[in-house]
Design a protein around this motif. Sequence first.
Motif, PDB file in Angstrom:
ATOM      1  N   PRO A 177       0.665  -1.193   0.123  1.00 41.68           N
ATOM      2  CA  PRO A 177      -0.030   0.080   0.057  1.00 41.68           C
ATOM      3  C   PRO A 177       0.779   1.283  -0.155  1.00 41.68           C
ATOM      4  O   PRO A 177       1.753   1.322   0.776  1.00 41.68           O
ATOM      5  N   LEU A 187       0.629   5.314   0.214  1.00 39.24           N
ATOM      6  CA  LEU A 187      -0.265   6.516   0.552  1.00 39.24           C
ATOM      7  C   LEU A 187       0.232   7.477  -0.137  1.00 39.24           C
ATOM      8  O   LEU A 187       1.624   8.068  -0.005  1.00 39.24           O
ATOM      9  N   VAL A 241      -7.795   7.103   6.415  1.00 47.57           N
ATOM     10  CA  VAL A 241      -7.382   6.099   5.715  1.00 47.57           C
ATOM     11  C   VAL A 241      -6.537   5.222   6.176  1.00 47.57           C
ATOM     12  O   VAL A 241      -6.403   4.087   6.076  1.00 47.57           O
ATOM     13  N   ARG A 269      -3.460   7.485  -9.468  1.00 50.77           N
ATOM     14  CA  ARG A 269      -4.737   6.946  -9.192  1.00 50.77           C
ATOM     15  C   ARG A 269      -5.295   5.692  -9.982  1.00 50.77           C
ATOM     16  O   ARG A 269      -6.087   5.362  -9.482  1.00 50.77           O
ATOM     17  N   SER A 289      -3.481   5.073  -2.739  1.00 50.23           N
ATOM     18  CA  SER A 289      -4.404   5.747  -1.947  1.00 50.23           C
ATOM     19  C   SER A 289      -4.164   7.040  -1.894  1.00 50.23           C
ATOM     20  O   SER A 289      -3.100   7.323  -0.919  1.00 50.23           O
TER      21      SER A 289
END
Length: 241
Positions: A160, A162, A176, A203, A209
């Motif tokens: 992930p 960010l 988030v 995106r 994210s």
Amino acid sequence: MSTPRLFLDAPLEAGREIPLPPAQAHYLGSVMRRGAGDQVLAFNGADGEWLARIVALRKDRGSLVPDRRTRPQASCPDLRLLVAVLKREAMEWVVEKATELGVARIQPVLTRRSVVDRVNLARLTAIAREAAEQCERLDLPMLDEARPLHGVLDGWDGTPLLVAAERAGAPPLAAVLEGLQLPAAWLVGPEGGFDRAELDDLRRRAFVSPVGLGPRILRAETAAVAGLALLQARAGDWNQS
């Protein structure tokens, strides 16, 4: 008087004499005013922290011998920082603070609005080493050569990611982070922000994210530290006793 800490690029074991690099010998003798028989704490990122004795010290030459291990090696949380290459002082500050915050890896990236196109990796590594010695962590973050952002994203492992996306209508970072666990990474853009094409590309990637950092526009180095602090507090090792 506090005991100096040194990062050594050598195996640490009881009774094994280790020669000191010239810079560290000079630091111990000329800056810290230490001599033969004095104690130091040594670590290498693999064997934990050791209490060691200075065996010999003269100008820029010396050696020490580890006596006993004071702390076992602890695993570093898999928290990564991707940061657009900044001007020298800001970049050095980010590396120092990211090291103190326990980041495992720092990847400088090149973006369309980057004002600098290279980093002094040797200088940044020295800053990370000094920060690790001061903050009592047991390893150093991995520091990568600067690479184009799209190339880093194309080779990403799915962790992930960010992204600090100012003025993009993104949800707050704190929201988030609910339920997020490491590994995770934090991406901060250049002083002028990401351009539209870069944001669109980010995106489109399933592992990305976009998040917001409040109503004020932060400097890149401020955004880097603010995001890392929140990640450590919510998902990292700040919750460990």
